[in-house]
Write a protein that holds these residues in place. Structure first.
Motif, PDB file in Angstrom:
ATOM      1  N   ASN A 114      -2.461   3.992   0.821  1.00 10.59           N
ATOM      2  CA  ASN A 114      -2.326   3.971  -0.636  1.00 10.59           C
ATOM      3  C   ASN A 114      -1.341   4.989  -1.198  1.00 10.59           C
ATOM      4  O   ASN A 114      -0.917   4.874  -2.343  1.00 10.59           O
ATOM      5  CB  ASN A 114      -3.696   4.175  -1.305  1.00 10.59           C
ATOM      6  CG  ASN A 114      -4.329   5.505  -0.941  1.00 10.59           C
ATOM      7  OD1 ASN A 114      -4.294   5.911   0.218  1.00 10.59           O
ATOM      8  ND2 ASN A 114      -4.916   6.184  -1.924  1.00 10.59           N
ATOM      9  N   ARG A 115      -0.950   5.997  -0.404  1.00 16.15           N
ATOM     10  CA  ARG A 115      -0.058   7.027  -0.938  1.00 16.15           C
ATOM     11  C   ARG A 115       0.980   7.463   0.104  1.00 16.15           C
ATOM     12  O   ARG A 115       0.630   7.888   1.211  1.00 16.15           O
ATOM     13  CB  ARG A 115      -0.855   8.244  -1.411  1.00 16.15           C
ATOM     14  CG  ARG A 115      -1.678   7.959  -2.663  1.00 16.15           C
ATOM     15  CD  ARG A 115      -2.507   9.158  -3.092  1.00 16.15           C
ATOM     16  NE  ARG A 115      -1.692  10.252  -3.589  1.00 16.15           N
ATOM     17  CZ  ARG A 115      -1.195  10.325  -4.831  1.00 16.15           C
ATOM     18  NH1 ARG A 115      -1.425   9.335  -5.695  1.00 16.15           N
ATOM     19  NH2 ARG A 115      -0.475  11.353  -5.226  1.00 16.15           N
ATOM     20  N   PHE A 129       0.558  -8.900  -2.243  1.00 22.42           N
ATOM     21  CA  PHE A 129      -0.663  -8.197  -2.603  1.00 22.42           C
ATOM     22  C   PHE A 129      -0.311  -6.991  -3.472  1.00 22.42           C
ATOM     23  O   PHE A 129       0.853  -6.589  -3.572  1.00 22.42           O
ATOM     24  CB  PHE A 129      -1.438  -7.732  -1.355  1.00 22.42           C
ATOM     25  CG  PHE A 129      -0.802  -6.566  -0.634  1.00 22.42           C
ATOM     26  CD1 PHE A 129      -1.238  -5.271  -0.866  1.00 22.42           C
ATOM     27  CD2 PHE A 129       0.213  -6.769   0.278  1.00 22.42           C
ATOM     28  CE1 PHE A 129      -0.664  -4.195  -0.203  1.00 22.42           C
ATOM     29  CE2 PHE A 129       0.791  -5.703   0.949  1.00 22.42           C
ATOM     30  CZ  PHE A 129       0.353  -4.414   0.704  1.00 22.42           C
ATOM     31  N   LYS A 130      -1.315  -6.425  -4.123  1.00 21.10           N
ATOM     32  CA  LYS A 130      -1.140  -5.242  -4.963  1.00 21.10           C
ATOM     33  C   LYS A 130      -2.192  -4.206  -4.600  1.00 21.10           C
ATOM     34  O   LYS A 130      -3.352  -4.548  -4.363  1.00 21.10           O
ATOM     35  CB  LYS A 130      -1.277  -5.597  -6.451  1.00 21.10           C
ATOM     36  CG  LYS A 130      -0.150  -6.452  -7.003  1.00 21.10           C
ATOM     37  CD  LYS A 130       1.125  -5.653  -7.145  1.00 21.10           C
ATOM     38  CE  LYS A 130       2.227  -6.508  -7.764  1.00 21.10           C
ATOM     39  NZ  LYS A 130       3.514  -5.781  -7.834  1.00 21.10           N
ATOM     40  N   ILE A 131      -1.782  -2.937  -4.559  1.00 26.01           N
ATOM     41  CA  ILE A 131      -2.717  -1.836  -4.406  1.00 26.01           C
ATOM     42  C   ILE A 131      -2.740  -1.087  -5.731  1.00 26.01           C
ATOM     43  O   ILE A 131      -1.689  -0.677  -6.233  1.00 26.01           O
ATOM     44  CB  ILE A 131      -2.301  -0.878  -3.274  1.00 26.01           C
ATOM     45  CG1 ILE A 131      -2.298  -1.613  -1.932  1.00 26.01           C
ATOM     46  CG2 ILE A 131      -3.243   0.321  -3.207  1.00 26.01           C
ATOM     47  CD1 ILE A 131      -1.851  -0.760  -0.762  1.00 26.01           C
ATOM     48  N   LYS A 143       0.615   6.017  -4.639  1.00 19.33           N
ATOM     49  CA  LYS A 143       1.945   6.639  -4.766  1.00 19.33           C
ATOM     50  C   LYS A 143       2.870   5.929  -3.803  1.00 19.33           C
ATOM     51  O   LYS A 143       2.543   5.718  -2.645  1.00 19.33           O
ATOM     52  CB  LYS A 143       1.883   8.133  -4.426  1.00 19.33           C
ATOM     53  CG  LYS A 143       3.251   8.832  -4.388  1.00 19.33           C
ATOM     54  CD  LYS A 143       3.819   8.970  -5.798  1.00 19.33           C
ATOM     55  CE  LYS A 143       5.107   9.796  -5.789  1.00 19.33           C
ATOM     56  NZ  LYS A 143       6.254   9.063  -5.185  1.00 19.33           N
ATOM     57  N   THR A 144       4.002   5.512  -4.311  1.00 20.37           N
ATOM     58  CA  THR A 144       4.998   4.864  -3.461  1.00 20.37           C
ATOM     59  C   THR A 144       6.349   5.527  -3.682  1.00 20.37           C
ATOM     60  O   THR A 144       6.585   6.168  -4.715  1.00 20.37           O
ATOM     61  CB  THR A 144       5.087   3.355  -3.767  1.00 20.37           C
ATOM     62  OG1 THR A 144       5.927   2.736  -2.788  1.00 20.37           O
ATOM     63  CG2 THR A 144       5.675   3.091  -5.144  1.00 20.37           C
ATOM     64  N   VAL A 145       7.223   5.386  -2.721  1.00 17.75           N
ATOM     65  CA  VAL A 145       8.567   5.945  -2.802  1.00 17.75           C
ATOM     66  C   VAL A 145       9.519   4.818  -3.167  1.00 17.75           C
ATOM     67  O   VAL A 145       9.564   3.788  -2.490  1.00 17.75           O
ATOM     68  CB  VAL A 145       8.982   6.587  -1.465  1.00 17.75           C
ATOM     69  CG1 VAL A 145      10.422   7.082  -1.540  1.00 17.75           C
ATOM     70  CG2 VAL A 145       8.042   7.727  -1.112  1.00 17.75           C
ATOM     71  N   PHE A 146      10.273   5.008  -4.225  1.00 17.26           N
ATOM     72  CA  PHE A 146      11.213   3.984  -4.674  1.00 17.26           C
ATOM     73  C   PHE A 146      12.510   4.067  -3.882  1.00 17.26           C
ATOM     74  O   PHE A 146      12.866   5.118  -3.330  1.00 17.26           O
ATOM     75  CB  PHE A 146      11.480   4.120  -6.171  1.00 17.26           C
ATOM     76  CG  PHE A 146      10.260   3.862  -7.015  1.00 17.26           C
ATOM     77  CD1 PHE A 146       9.806   2.581  -7.242  1.00 17.26           C
ATOM     78  CD2 PHE A 146       9.556   4.926  -7.572  1.00 17.26           C
ATOM     79  CE1 PHE A 146       8.675   2.342  -7.999  1.00 17.26           C
ATOM     80  CE2 PHE A 146       8.429   4.708  -8.346  1.00 17.26           C
ATOM     81  CZ  PHE A 146       7.986   3.419  -8.554  1.00 17.26           C
TER      82      PHE A 146
END
Length: 459
Positions: free
Chosen positions: A204-205, A230-232, A237-240
């Motif tokens: 998730n992060r 899918f969506k979390i 936190k994700t890195v763009f």
């Protein structure tokens, strides 16, 4: 058993009926096989005592003939056939995903029925490259430097990793190791390519420093995978990709590659539909490579499109996999015509996938009322508000408001009605819920509507 001796021979059944070639162009050998199959079924029913219609040769002949004629009606000469998608799932994977636009179909027909300049330079009069057929079109639409096409997006991912990162490390977030249709996993495709998967972060992060601390002399690619199916939500936190590009400034030898999955060339967000990343923006951000499907939100044929910097695309074109994964002239024709529509938003709106996704709710309601009026002489019909799905592993959190027709038949259960609809000469695929067959007109165009009504009213 006495009754088994009364069974007609295959020749006797064929001789009694004028089936040579069949009314629908079915080969005689196929009809002969069906006759044998029906005789086998009849023989088995006689042996187990389930046949109750009288032991007479004439009756046996009639039973076998009826079974064969039913096969002819349902199967026809072809296994792949047109169906009416009344489920409301626009990109229905089981039903072939995107329908081609009229422009794409016309271009395919022209290419299929003619010689073409597939690998011939009309300007030079010498051998050319099939990459040239579509590359300029992709560059014009997306703004990329160079591009190529392979047979699907999984192949595109495989090719990028195999050609540019074999025996090298590819860093990817754990939260982006998606599984696509048919239990195919990004991680498995990466492993098959020969690239070394290096997972960072958690489900998730994932932070930028996770990528930064994982880079070493064996790293070749920083990879992002768009989680289109899918969506979390919640503590995430994700890195763009822009952050990865900033990290690349410290490691200019690395490739920043994003697999967009379905991708989009149409501004769905402007219509209040989803947040699917637009391909143009990914290119404009400066990514080295991106890949995406041609047959999902693009609305074209099955294909995988690789776009980005010419330095890397040129390497891919020279790789042996370029021939293994190349597409034929029909795919190129369909894709070229589809992409041409994106030069004007009004023309893009006529691509069936886009047209069906952005269809106005009121337009669907009017169509639902029209279908209900035609059916209610035989069926009990009720219209209610409902939701359609985009499907195809795209926009998982998007529901499209629609109107559903709930249909029940006085003599058939909903599963039986659904089965009978599938057995029509043009099969109709509906959803069965709460003892009703549900028709969602979102995916039923004018020609489909006529076939749908014919199927329902012929039962």
């Amino acid at each position: 058993m006495e009754e088994l001796r009364l069974l007609p021979s295959v020749h006797a059944v064929l001789q009694q009926n004028d089936w040579e070639g069949g009314e629908k162009g079915i080969p005689a050998s196929v009809i002969k096989k069906w006759v044998q199959e029906e005789l086998d079924v009849l023989r088995l029913s006689l042996m187990n005592g389930s046949y109750k219609d009288g032991w007479e040769r004439k009756r046996f002949l009639a039973a076998v003939s009826a079974g064969v004629r039913k096969k002819m009606e349902i199967n026809g000469a072809y296994t792949l056939k047109k169906v009416v998608n009344a489920t409301g799932v626009v990109l229905h994977t089981n039903l072939g995903r995107a329908r081609l636009s009229s422009a794409a179909m016309a271009h395919v027909l022209e290419a299929a029925s003619s010689y073409t300049n597939l690998e011939y330079s009309l300007e030079q009069g010498t051998r050319g490259s099939r990459h040239d057929i579509i590359e300029n079109q992709i560059c014009d639409i997306t703004g990329c430097e160079a591009a190529m096409v392979v047979n699907n997006n999984a192949a595109a991912v495989y090719m990028v990793l195999s050609a540019l990162a074999k025996q090298k490390e590819v860093i990817v977030s754990r939260g982006e190791l998606v599984e696509i249709g048919g239990s195919f996993r990004i991680s498995s495709i990466m492993e098959e390519s020969g690239a070394i998967l290096k997972e960072v972060g958690t489900t998730n992060r994932t932070h930028l420093h996770d990528y930064a601390s994982a880079i070493d002399e064996e790293t070749a690619i920083l990879m992002k995978v768009h989680t289109s199916n899918f969506k979390i939500t919640g503590f995430t936190k994700t890195v763009f990709s822009q952050e990865l590009l900033a990290l690349k400034e410290q490691h200019p030898e690395l490739i920043v590659y994003e697999d967009l999955g379905s991708g989009s060339l149409f501004p769905f967000a402007r219509y209040g539909i989803g947040e699917e990343p637009e391909i143009k923006r990914s290119i404009a951000a400066g990514l080295d490579l991106i890949s995406f499907s041609g047959d999902k939100l693009i609305g074209g044929p099955q294909a995988g499109i690789i776009a980005g910097k010419s330095k890397w695309i040129n390497q891919l074109k020279k790789h042996q996999l370029a021939r293994v994964l190349r597409v034929d002239k029909l795919t190129l024709a369909a894709l070229e015509a589809t992409l041409l529509s994106y030069h004007q938003e009004e023309a893009a709106r006529e691509i069936p996938v886009i047209r069906d996704i952005i269809r106005a709710e009121e337009e669907i309601r009017v169509q639902a009322e029209r279908i209900k009026e035609k059916l209610e002489s035989v069926y009990e019909c009720h219209i209610r508000k409902g939701h359609s799905m985009v499907g195809g592993g795209t926009m998982p959190d998007v529901v499209l408001s629609t109107y559903i027709i709930e249909v029940t038949h006085p003599a058939f259960s909903a599963p039986e009605l659904s089965r009978r609809l599938r057995e029509q000469s043009v099969p109709v695929i509906v959803t069965v819920k709460n003892d009703c067959c549900h028709i969602d007109p979102r995916t039923v165009d004018e020609a489909d509507e006529a076939a749908l009504l014919s199927a329902f009213l012929s039962l």
